[in-house]
Design a protein around this motif. Structure first.
Motif, PDB file in Angstrom:
ATOM      1  N   GLY A  63       0.730  -1.234   0.134  1.00 54.34           N
ATOM      2  CA  GLY A  63       0.124  -0.047  -0.005  1.00 54.34           C
ATOM      3  C   GLY A  63       0.729   1.380  -0.137  1.00 54.34           C
ATOM      4  O   GLY A  63       1.851   1.091  -0.042  1.00 54.34           O
ATOM      5  N   LEU A  74      -3.885   3.973   1.755  1.00 54.87           N
ATOM      6  CA  LEU A  74      -4.332   2.900   0.591  1.00 54.87           C
ATOM      7  C   LEU A  74      -3.774   1.678   0.826  1.00 54.87           C
ATOM      8  O   LEU A  74      -2.663   1.527   0.809  1.00 54.87           O
ATOM      9  CB  LEU A  74      -4.385   3.408  -0.772  1.00 54.87           C
ATOM     10  N   GLU A  75      -4.500   0.507   0.961  1.00 50.97           N
ATOM     11  CA  GLU A  75      -3.682  -0.782   1.163  1.00 50.97           C
ATOM     12  C   GLU A  75      -4.250  -1.977   0.324  1.00 50.97           C
ATOM     13  O   GLU A  75      -5.590  -1.983   0.256  1.00 50.97           O
ATOM     14  CB  GLU A  75      -3.450  -0.970   2.555  1.00 50.97           C
ATOM     15  N   TYR A  76      -3.428  -2.717   0.108  1.00 51.48           N
ATOM     16  CA  TYR A  76      -3.942  -3.948  -0.335  1.00 51.48           C
ATOM     17  C   TYR A  76      -3.687  -5.287   0.800  1.00 51.48           C
ATOM     18  O   TYR A  76      -2.592  -5.309   0.899  1.00 51.48           O
ATOM     19  CB  TYR A  76      -3.241  -4.212  -1.680  1.00 51.48           C
ATOM     20  N   ILE A 128      -8.965  -4.162  -0.908  1.00 47.30           N
ATOM     21  CA  ILE A 128      -8.464  -2.673  -0.894  1.00 47.30           C
ATOM     22  C   ILE A 128      -9.110  -1.952   0.120  1.00 47.30           C
ATOM     23  O   ILE A 128     -10.313  -1.953   0.265  1.00 47.30           O
ATOM     24  CB  ILE A 128      -8.801  -2.010  -2.579  1.00 47.30           C
TER      25      ILE A 128
END
Length: 697
Positions: A208, A222-224, A243
């Motif tokens: 992210g 923002l991260e996965y 996400i």
């Protein structure tokens, strides 16, 4: 509604940022905390580390969990976190008569170690673990890298366990051994260290970025994530997206608020309060340091001048019961420093007080510091050198002050002497709040009352003292059981704690101590009486502590009986011999770190050792942790496997308007058991001789 709320809020925030000029902040914003505690994005960690000494209190809330965590940057390369998780969808137990409608609480310990510091080309790299010594609900391991590019900070990592449940890649360790392909589910089993399952099972890539907006208080995330929430302890959790997005807003230099939108359907909210133990400082009202105004007195000391000096030594330099003596060409001052944590400040002030009215034939000043009437150290200063320093050196001809610390000097019979007598009797009252967290009947248990203490010196070496506690209010009526472990075969040396604290009034201790300095860095004490809340008896301790040395060694031996919780002036039939050989070491390669290793016999007659490591920060705050391993098996010990705990020691002058050397200690053991338990002695010689360490603050 939840599905669109956070993206809309973030869109409004970004639009507003475009119309706001960047604020001018003196310091860059600190790395932000993740939902689990510790520096990170939302669900996933980053390789970033907070500044050394950073202390954060975190709260995160969503539909399934509440996370309460404390995170500490112990070193620039080590982060430790303690977390309580409130599983909102589960009860603490199936028995309503035992735990009522309380939801399930889980405690966990996380650690992160920096492996590589970011440079121009290479990213910051860290490895870490979650829930290493907990019940395993969120047990995870990870390797992660972070690289900054302008206002963007990118993160990419690989995780195992809870973080890697999605299994979007094959576990790379499976190539070496098939045992790494499977991970045993240990969720909710014990508070033991789950070392056998490290880096096993499915693995996932996560990553992210964090964006520092032009409006500096606002950052976006923002991260996965690599978790798919299958078999989550909170139940079946739908995951519409991997996400996650979030925003963090800095309210002040000590508080952040954040919101997040996770799994495509869940809104999260949180607050972080933080400070830095290296930067804590409280302005104090204090007398100005004496000015350099030499007015020498005659060889025969003048009573009025000496009286003024003694008062200044007590109230300006902080020496209680100062004693001023002359022998040949040396002037001696002895007293206990009760004002300044930095004892050199007291010595400097004392030298100024003395030299302003110094007889002409004196060529040496010797200031000796004591504690509990035990001489600690003598600071010897050459008068001619001090005169030159105060008058000022010609430019380019500066010389260091001729001053040194030596073992305490006994003056013996002197030619002249004056002193302010030490108060033999002292007492105090203070409010007391006893707390515990995570109990089955209630997450938070408390007892508020009044604590008092009194001490009387029978002679210079013999002290009688005691303390009491009087209950004012508590919620101990919620206790449903007496704390008896169902899975331990050990004698109950500590697990009667609930029986003791239910008393409305009791003596914490009432004892007599004899202290003695034997010379050459050797100190000794004898003691007997009610030694602590649960035990009475007698014992002795001896300590060898060379002056300004990085090491010391001590030995204590005790014979004690267990106090009766129904009548605390009496004893039960349980008795024990306990004592330890303790080595103290301050590593030269780690500033302000103390390592203590104790080996011996504990209250339950088990034998083993305790390792205690603490770190002292610039403000005087100390943070430490300890573990105890004995010859008691896991089956005999019961839940938790071994004794472990944390503590923090805080200088009281951080909360007062004047200087003082008092300290308050707060300790926490995640689970109180009977194995590996030491006697809680009131006086410990190593703590009483801290002035023998030139770096102690």
């Amino acid at each position: 509604m939840k599905k669109y709320l956070l993206p809309s809020l973030m869109a409004v925030s970004v639009a507003a940022v475009c119309h706001v000029q960047a604020a001018a902040w003196d310091e860059p914003l600190r790395p932000s905390q993740s939902d689990f505690g510790g520096v990170g994005l939302l669900q996933t960690p980053t390789a970033r580390m907070a500044q050394e000494g950073e202390f954060s209190l975190n709260y995160r809330d969503n539909d399934q969990y509440r996370f309460y965590s404390v995170s500490m940057a112990v070193f620039p390369w080590l982060e430790a976190s303690v977390r309580y998780s409130d599983v909102r969808t589960r009860r603490y137990s199936s028995s309503a008569s035992f735990s009522g409608d309380q939801t399930y609480k889980d405690k966990a310990f996380d650690f992160k170690l920096r492996l590589w510091q970011e440079d121009y080309w290479l990213p910051e790299v860290a490895a870490g673990t979650r829930d290493l010594a907990g019940t395993g609900l969120f047990d995870s391991e990870y390797l992660v890298a972070s690289k900054a590019w302008g206002p963007l900070d990118f993160t990419l990592g690989i995780g195992w366990g809870y973080i890697g449940n999605g299994g979007n890649i094959k576990n790379p360790f499976c190539r070496y051994d098939d045992k790494f392909c499977r991970r045993r589910n240990v969720s909710g089993s014990t508070t033991a260290v789950n070392g056998d399952e490290l880096f096993k099972g499915p693995a996932s890539i996560f990553g992210g970025m964090e964006y520092q907006t032009p409006w500096q208080p606002l950052r976006l995330k923002l991260e996965y994530e690599g978790n798919d929430y299958r078999d989550d302890y909170a139940g079946q959790l739908a995951q519409r997206s991997r996400i996650n997005v979030g925003a963090i807003y800095r309210l002040s230099d000590w508080a952040d608020i954040n919101v997040g939108y996770q799994r495509g359907d869940t809104l999260t909210f949180g607050v972080t309060l933080h400070t830095n133990f290296n930067q804590l400082h409280t302005p104090h009202f204090d007398q100005a340091k004496p000015e350099w105004r030499p007015q020498p007195q005659a060889a025969i000391l003048q009573h009025t001048v000496v009286a003024s000096q003694l008062m200044a030594l007590k109230y300006n330099a902080g020496f209680d019961a100062p004693n001023l003596q002359i022998k040949q060409r040396t002037l001696y001052v002895t007293g206990e420093q009760v004002k300044y944590r930095d004892t050199q400040e007291g010595v400097d002030r004392a030298n100024l007080i003395l030299i302003n009215h110094l007889p002409a034939d004196i060529d040496t000043l010797r200031v000796t510091q004591t504690r509990y009437n035990l001489p600690q150290v003598t600071t010897e200063t050459q008068v001619s050198s001090l005169y030159q320093q105060l008058d000022g050196y010609p430019l380019g001809h500066e010389q260091p002050l001729q001053q040194r610390r030596i073992d305490p000097v006994e003056t013996g019979k002197t030619e002249q002497g004056y002193y302010i007598e030490k108060d033999r009797f002292s007492y105090g009252l203070a409010p007391v709040l006893n707390q515990s967290f995570g109990g089955p009947e209630s997450f938070y248990m408390y007892q508020a009352g009044i604590g008092g203490h009194a001490d009387y010196w029978l002679s210079r070496q013999l002290l009688v003292g005691g303390g009491f506690f009087a209950d004012v209010t508590n919620n101990y009526d919620r206790f449903k059981y007496d704390g008896r472990p169902a899975d331990s075969a050990l004698p109950r040396v500590r697990t009667h704690i609930r029986d003791y604290v239910k008393n409305d009034f009791y003596l914490n201790n009432l004892q007599m101590n004899g202290f003695r300095y034997l010379g050459n860095g050797i100190y000794a004490q004898l003691y007997g009486g009610y030694l602590e809340t649960m035990y009475g008896g007698a014992g002795a301790e001896v300590l060898y502590r060379p002056l300004d040395s990085r090491w010391a060694v001590g030995l204590d031996a005790n014979y004690v009986k267990q106090r009766d919780w129904d009548n605390m002036m009496r004893f039960t039939r349980y008795r024990a011999s306990t004592g330890h050989l303790t080595a103290y070491w301050q590593p030269g390669f780690m500033d302000d770190v103390l390592v203590k290793m104790s080996v011996g016999q504990y209250l339950a007659q088990d034998k083993g050792g305790t390792l205690d490591i603490s770190k002292r920060f610039a403000s005087g705050v100390s943070v430490g942790a300890y573990v105890t391993l004995t010859n008691v098996s896991r089956e005999e010990y019961g839940e938790g496997d071994f004794t472990k705990g944390f503590y923090i020691s805080v200088p009281m002058e951080l909360f007062t308007a004047t200087h003082n050397r008092g300290k308050a200690r707060i300790g926490w053991e995640p689970l109180t058991r009977d194995g590996g338990q030491m006697l809680m002695r009131k006086h410990r010689l190593y703590d009483m001789t801290s002035d023998r360490d030139i770096n102690f603050r």
